[in-house]
Scaffold this motif. Structure first.
Motif, short mmCIF file in Angstrom:
data_model
loop_
_atom_site.label_atom_id
_atom_site.label_comp_id
_atom_site.label_asym_id
_atom_site.label_seq_id
_atom_site.Cartn_x
_atom_site.Cartn_y
_atom_site.Cartn_z
N PHE A 130 110.02 55.46 22.81
CA PHE A 130 111.13 54.58 22.49
C PHE A 130 111.05 53.30 23.33
O PHE A 130 111.22 52.18 22.81
N ALA A 131 110.76 53.46 24.62
CA ALA A 131 110.61 52.27 25.47
C ALA A 131 109.43 51.42 25.04
O ALA A 131 109.54 50.19 24.96
N ARG A 132 108.32 52.05 24.74
CA ARG A 132 107.13 51.29 24.34
C ARG A 132 107.36 50.58 23.00
O ARG A 132 106.92 49.45 22.80
N HIS A 133 108.05 51.24 22.07
CA HIS A 133 108.32 50.63 20.76
C HIS A 133 109.12 49.34 20.92
O HIS A 133 108.88 48.35 20.22
N HIS B 298 100.12 62.72 33.58
CA HIS B 298 98.82 62.03 33.60
C HIS B 298 97.95 62.51 32.44
O HIS B 298 97.30 61.70 31.77
N TRP B 299 97.91 63.83 32.21
CA TRP B 299 97.07 64.37 31.13
C TRP B 299 97.52 63.82 29.77
O TRP B 299 96.71 63.46 28.93
N LEU B 300 98.83 63.74 29.57
CA LEU B 300 99.35 63.22 28.30
C LEU B 300 99.32 61.69 28.25
O LEU B 300 99.64 61.11 27.22
N ASN B 301 98.94 61.07 29.36
CA ASN B 301 98.87 59.61 29.45
C ASN B 301 100.22 58.97 29.16
O ASN B 301 100.30 57.96 28.45
N LEU B 302 101.27 59.56 29.70
CA LEU B 302 102.61 58.97 29.59
C LEU B 302 102.84 58.11 30.83
O LEU B 302 103.41 58.55 31.82
N ASP B 303 102.35 56.90 30.76
CA ASP B 303 102.41 56.00 31.90
C ASP B 303 103.83 55.47 32.09
O ASP B 303 104.54 55.21 31.13
N GLN C 233 100.24 54.49 16.39
CA GLN C 233 101.14 54.59 15.24
C GLN C 233 102.50 55.14 15.66
O GLN C 233 103.54 54.67 15.20
N LEU C 234 102.48 56.14 16.55
CA LEU C 234 103.73 56.71 17.03
C LEU C 234 104.59 55.62 17.68
O LEU C 234 105.79 55.51 17.38
N VAL C 235 104.01 54.84 18.55
CA VAL C 235 104.76 53.77 19.21
C VAL C 235 105.29 52.78 18.18
O VAL C 235 106.43 52.32 18.26
N GLY C 236 104.47 52.47 17.18
CA GLY C 236 104.88 51.52 16.15
C GLY C 236 106.03 52.03 15.30
O GLY C 236 106.86 51.25 14.82
N TRP C 237 106.10 53.33 15.11
CA TRP C 237 107.12 53.93 14.25
C TRP C 237 108.37 54.39 14.98
O TRP C 237 109.44 54.51 14.39
N PHE C 238 108.25 54.70 16.28
CA PHE C 238 109.33 55.41 16.98
C PHE C 238 110.44 54.46 17.40
O PHE C 238 110.55 54.08 18.58
N ASP C 239 111.28 54.09 16.44
CA ASP C 239 112.43 53.24 16.75
C ASP C 239 113.66 54.06 17.08
O ASP C 239 114.73 53.52 17.34
N GLY C 240 113.51 55.39 17.09
CA GLY C 240 114.62 56.27 17.43
C GLY C 240 115.32 56.86 16.23
O GLY C 240 116.15 57.75 16.37
#
Length: 473
Positions: free
Chosen positions: A36-39, A69-74, A292-299
């Motif tokens: 959501f933050a990245r979107h 870190h493994w999931l790369n959720l920075d 694509q997830l970041v592009g679509w995830f507007d909440g």
């Protein structure tokens, strides 16, 4: 999910308690908050809620970090630790006491127990009865000697706490349903519900995405935030994840550390894709990239009902990503896993060729290793199982003829496939009658890649020797 705060920078947070590993539910909360933050080109904050001193451990903190870190959720800020912010919480509690929105309560545990017991007997709601709550004209008891007080928040007695939940829609709770929450214990340490409010306010969190087990906390936190003069974030409460049987997800279902999924051979891309779909959708899309997830995830399109964890679906998603994964990275992983299992691959067929064959069937990197290992170790043949198959009409004779014809066959997948077909035709057999005992003699198991591909990789000398041994020739 609307944002309603278009002029503000979107700021979300993930705030795990380091009393255990990062499990699937926590990882999904982190993922949704991150996406959501990245979107919205916002900021994602990591906060470690470590006020449970007895249960919080450095190992659990590290396990959470490893999982992220493994999931790369920075994350853009943090990790912040609540135990390092105690002075700030105490200052805020002092502010509430000074302005009359909190008070000291000297009730002992025995008195509280008696209070609850009496309420039970009278069929009343179990709650603090306000003995030490100051009110105009009320005379409070004298503080008892030797009793250290707790600090309670003076919750409004009337009115409604409401918010438009980002997932569940409008929610309203009567203040009459809430009692005066303890915000500082007898030893002065602030409680979870208070620390969360201060942190979300001072860290300028605009959107709180968390599990719906926190819904009961939300009206209390909103009231505390109002008393402090803070601005209310938007809350979104996502339903829990259930096991395949519809029960609460537990260790027997797969509620283990996300790092264990790494050890079991799942790719982080697959886990991200799968977790995203556990409670959110974008049309009928099942497979999508992180971008694509970041592009679509507007909440929007977050489900109000609980999602069910399906380990077979996760394997299906992982198999897809394994086939998309760079071959050199798969080879490196395969070499490492074979090495850890004590399997030497240098003297067998080229590992890259084996990878091409076993990748068709494998759904995890561990399965990929196990399938590849068949080509580098002597098979453990169940003699009784093999003999039962050889005793069936025509099978032993067909395999003897097949063995004899191997010298003259072109040693390619096509040549071996043609010989298999010729043999079963000449002996009037179905394919499994020949292929199953062949698989056992060559690999020790009945489930393998296509038998012609297995033979082509093992090589003529190995295949001839193992079949001869199996037939007792």
């Amino acid at each position: 999910m609307s944002t309603n705060q278009k002029t503000k920078t979107i700021r979300t947070r993930f705030a795990p308690s380091p009393t255990g590993y990062l499990h699937l539910g926590g990882a999904r909360t982190a993922l949704y908050s991150w996406a959501f933050a990245r979107h919205h080109s916002g900021q994602f904050i990591l906060r470690v809620e470590d006020t449970d001193v007895e249960r919080s451990t450095p190992q659990a903190v590290q396990a959470i970090m490893d999982g992220m870190h493994w999931l790369n959720l920075d994350y853009d800020e943090g990790p912040f630790f609540q135990m390092q912010r105690m002075d700030r919480y105490r200052a805020m509690i002092a502010k509430l006491l000074e302005q009359g929105d909190a008070y000291l309560c000297y009730c002992t545990q025995d008195e509280l127990n008696q209070m609850r017991e009496k309420q039970r007997e009278n069929g009343q709601r179990i709650r603090y009865d306000g003995t030490w709550r100051p009110e105009p004209g009320k005379v409070l008891p004298s503080p008892p000697a030797g009793v250290k007080p707790v600090v309670r928040f003076k919750n409004p007695l009337s009115g409604v706490v409401s918010w438009d939940d980002l997932v569940k829609g409008p929610i309203a709770i009567n203040n009459e349903e809430l009692d005066d929450l303890i915000i500082a214990r007898q030893d002065g340490t602030p409680t979870y519900n208070f620390c969360v409010v201060v942190d979300d306010w001072e860290m300028k969190i605009t959107h709180v995405i968390r599990g719906d087990d926190h819904i009961n906390n939300t009206p209390r936190q909103i009231n505390i935030l109002k008393a402090l003069g803070g601005e209310q974030p938007q809350y979104g409460h996502i339903p829990m994840i259930l096991g395949p049987d519809g029960e609460k997800l537990s260790k027997r279902h797969g509620a283990v550390s996300v790092i264990q999924y790494h050890e079991e051979g799942f790719l982080p891309e697959a886990m991200i894709n799968y977790l995203a779909r556990l409670g959110w959708s974008h049309g009928d899309d099942e497979l999508f990239t992180r971008e694509q997830l970041v592009g679509w995830f507007d909440g929007s399109n977050l489900s109000r009902s609980a999602a069910q964890f399906d380990p077979e679906k996760l394997k299906w998603v992982n198999a897809h990503y394994m086939k998309q994964h760079p071959k050199d990275q798969l080879l490196d992983d395969l070499k490492e896993r074979l090495g850890k299992a004590g399997i030497e691959h240098a003297n067998g067929p080229a590992l890259a060729d084996v990878l091409d064959v076993v990748l068709e069937r494998a759904s995890t990197l561990v399965q990929l290793r196990d399938e590849a290992a068949l080509f580098y170790r002597e098979p453990l043949v169940n003699a009784d199982e093999l003999q039962t198959m050889l005793n069936e009409a025509g099978v032993s004779a067909a395999l003897t003829d097949f063995h004899g014809a191997l010298n003259g066959v072109e040693w390619t997948v096509e040549g071996l496939n043609a010989l298999v077909k010729t043999t079963i035709k000449n002996h009037n057999l179905k394919m499994p009658k020949l292929a199953m005992p062949l698989r056992i003699m060559l690999t020790g198991i009945t489930q393998t890649p296509s038998i012609d591909k297995v033979m082509a990789l093992l090589g003529k000398a190995t295949v001839q020797a193992r079949i001869a041994r199996g037939l007792g020739l």
